[in-house]
Design a protein around this motif. Structure first.
Motif, mmCIF file in Angstrom:
data_model
loop_
_atom_site.group_PDB
_atom_site.id
_atom_site.type_symbol
_atom_site.label_atom_id
_atom_site.label_comp_id
_atom_site.label_asym_id
_atom_site.label_seq_id
_atom_site.Cartn_x
_atom_site.Cartn_y
_atom_site.Cartn_z
ATOM 1 N N ILE A 140 12.238 3.016 -12.404
ATOM 2 C CA ILE A 140 11.156 2.382 -13.161
ATOM 3 C C ILE A 140 10.545 3.373 -14.150
ATOM 4 N N GLY A 141 10.311 4.605 -13.671
ATOM 5 C CA GLY A 141 9.742 5.623 -14.554
ATOM 6 C C GLY A 141 10.627 5.900 -15.749
ATOM 7 N N SER A 142 11.947 5.997 -15.517
ATOM 8 C CA SER A 142 12.887 6.261 -16.621
ATOM 9 C C SER A 142 12.912 5.113 -17.622
ATOM 10 N N ASN A 145 3.579 9.195 -7.473
ATOM 11 C CA ASN A 145 4.185 10.504 -7.695
ATOM 12 C C ASN A 145 5.603 10.378 -8.242
ATOM 13 N N SER A 146 6.429 9.619 -7.528
ATOM 14 C CA SER A 146 7.864 9.588 -7.845
ATOM 15 C C SER A 146 8.150 9.001 -9.220
ATOM 16 N N MET A 147 7.313 8.094 -9.697
ATOM 17 C CA MET A 147 7.552 7.460 -10.987
ATOM 18 C C MET A 147 7.375 8.441 -12.146
ATOM 19 N N LEU A 148 6.647 9.548 -11.882
ATOM 20 C CA LEU A 148 6.383 10.510 -12.943
ATOM 21 C C LEU A 148 7.434 11.612 -13.035
ATOM 22 N N VAL A 149 8.236 11.773 -11.995
ATOM 23 C CA VAL A 149 9.219 12.858 -11.983
ATOM 24 C C VAL A 149 10.148 12.808 -13.206
ATOM 25 N N VAL A 206 0.824 -1.216 0.000
ATOM 26 C CA VAL A 206 0.000 0.000 0.000
ATOM 27 C C VAL A 206 0.859 1.268 0.000
ATOM 28 N N PRO A 207 1.824 1.423 0.933
ATOM 29 C CA PRO A 207 2.691 2.605 0.836
ATOM 30 C C PRO A 207 3.558 2.604 -0.408
ATOM 31 N N LEU A 208 3.906 1.414 -0.905
ATOM 32 C CA LEU A 208 4.693 1.331 -2.128
ATOM 33 C C LEU A 208 3.925 1.945 -3.296
ATOM 34 N N VAL A 209 2.641 1.598 -3.412
ATOM 35 C CA VAL A 209 1.807 2.154 -4.473
ATOM 36 C C VAL A 209 1.668 3.664 -4.320
#
Length: 438
Positions: free
Chosen positions: A190-192, A60-64, A52-55
């Motif tokens: 992951i986002g990159s 937010n952080s994956m979009l930076v 849950v906290p991981l999601v």
């Protein structure tokens, strides 16, 4: 309203028996339903709760890393791109207390599961907005995601307090804090990587993580039954919360402020380190920068997990570790004020400061979660989480503004804030030798 007598603690009276308002019966609202799991079943539950906290972090952080691509593809300004993050954070911060109240009135899973569903579905809408080059659809969906996020991690923390006892709650909370930190380690990477396929790919990938967490919570977590079936009227509930803070406000507010300062400092320092890595002469960006930032976060993850596993209900150990953690943060950041021009030293000091944060947060999480009765735990953990959330949201821009004046000033200020939090713990937070439920 009947009164439930429970063992509590406050500054100056660590062992004193406290009287806490609780609805319905004279029994402890936490005295049942905390069945102790062991072995594989226990760790499956811990892992489900940790998703849950991981999601929440991934949202937010994956979009930076894709914000520059978003500016270019949608033809928007840097400020408009930043709203994709800010609207999410503000919406979550405003709704978190409401989610806490609903979880106290109904059940934790009745809030967590719909919140995860809204979080994931809004993520799909955000992805569609990106593909259609509709900026307004994108940011509207991001605000809806923030509303969904409000009912995730804070309520999971309250659920841990409902479900576990005899030291198991500190172990679970330590893993949740470690999961939070781990999410911040992997999400930019992951986002990159996803953005290599298409710049909007992270928006569509995120709902898959939500679906996984939804399934884990639905099938692996059994919420303990509520002993008090009568729903407290809203007016009485608010009165109970006010009485709770009058009774325990001195140490409870001190603990909440200390935890919020810890995260404010942690992510502000990481934000500044991120900027320094991109500047000359380093020019480190993308996945490589994510790997460097993962170093201090890894220290946080490991320390938070080990701390949660070791502290159990040992109040003396908790206080000692909180003091050591804040002292370590103060010293590391004070040293960074004089040696910040050496990038290797700066990374090392950030890692030491993160280690201090890893010592601090699981102890505070355990004390705050365990010191409130079940009927009001959701609201208190939500208020705590809301301040933490706002600390993370406003830390980076404030750090950026101060850094324009002087890095020495920046690290001097955060060292002083760490010292202030240390003094708060020393003088205002005194858990008993065995820190049980309030």
């Amino acid at each position: 309203m009947k009164q439930s007598t429970k063992s509590g603690w406050a500054q100056g009276n660590p062992g004193k028996v406290r009287t806490v308002q609780s609805g319905g019966t004279g029994k402890s609202a936490d005295s049942s339903g905390k069945g102790q799991e062991s072995g594989k079943g226990k760790w499956l539950e811990y892992s489900a709760l940790a998703t849950v906290p991981l999601v929440l972090v991934l949202g937010n952080s994956m979009l930076v890393p894709i914000l520059p691509d978003m500016e270019r593809e949608l033809g928007i300004s840097t400020f408009q791109a930043s709203l994709v993050i800010t609207l999410f954070s503000v919406a979550a911060g405003l709704i978190i207390p409401i989610s806490g109240y609903l979880s106290d009135r109904f059940s934790r899973k009745a809030v967590i599961l719909p919140s995860l569903a809204v979080y994931g579905i809004a993520g799909i809408v955000a992805g569609v907005g990106a593909v259609m080059h509709s900026y307004w659809l994108l940011i509207t969906a991001r605000a809806l995601q923030g509303i969904g996020a409000a009912g995730t991690s804070p309520i999971a923390m309250a659920l841990v307090g409902d479900k576990y006892r005899d030291g198991s709650e500190s172990e679970a909370l330590g893993l949740i804090e470690a999961s939070n930190g781990a999410g911040k380690v992997v999400s930019p990477i992951i986002g990159s990587l996803l953005a290599l396929m298409a710049w909007y790919a992270p928006l569509f990938a995120f709902p898959l993580f939500c679906a996984g967490s939804f399934a884990a919570m639905l099938f692996l977590i059994k919420e303990p039954p509520r002993e008090n079936k009568t729903k407290t009227p809203v007016k009485q509930y608010i009165s109970d919360i006010v009485k709770l803070f009058k009774e325990k406000g001195r140490w409870l507010v001190s603990a909440i402020v200390s935890g919020s300062l810890g995260l404010f400092i942690l992510f502000g320092v990481l934000f500044r380190l991120s900027d320094v890595l991109e500047e000359a002469p380093y020019h480190v960006d993308g996945v490589a920068k994510g790997g460097v930032l993962a170093i201090p976060l890894l220290f946080l993850v490991v320390t938070a997990y080990v701390t949660g596993k070791k502290i159990k209900n040992n109040g003396v150990l908790m206080r000692r570790l909180m003091i050591i953690g804040l002292a370590l943060m103060s010293c590391a950041l004070a040293a960074a004020a004089f040696m910040h021009k050496n990038i290797y030293a700066l990374i090392g000091f950030a890692a030491l400061s993160s280690t201090g944060t890893g010592l601090l947060l699981p102890c505070l999480n355990t004390l705050i979660t365990g010191a409130v009765d079940r009927e009001h735990r959701g609201m208190v953990t939500s208020l705590y989480s809301s301040l933490r959330f706002l600390g993370v949201a406003f830390g980076p821009p404030l750090f950026g503004w101060i850094a324009k004046r002087s890095d020495t000033l920046l690290y001097g200020i955060v060292a002083a804030l760490s010292l202030g939090a240390l003094l708060i713990i020393v003088f205002l937070v005194h858990p008993p030798k065995t820190a049980g439920d309030a």
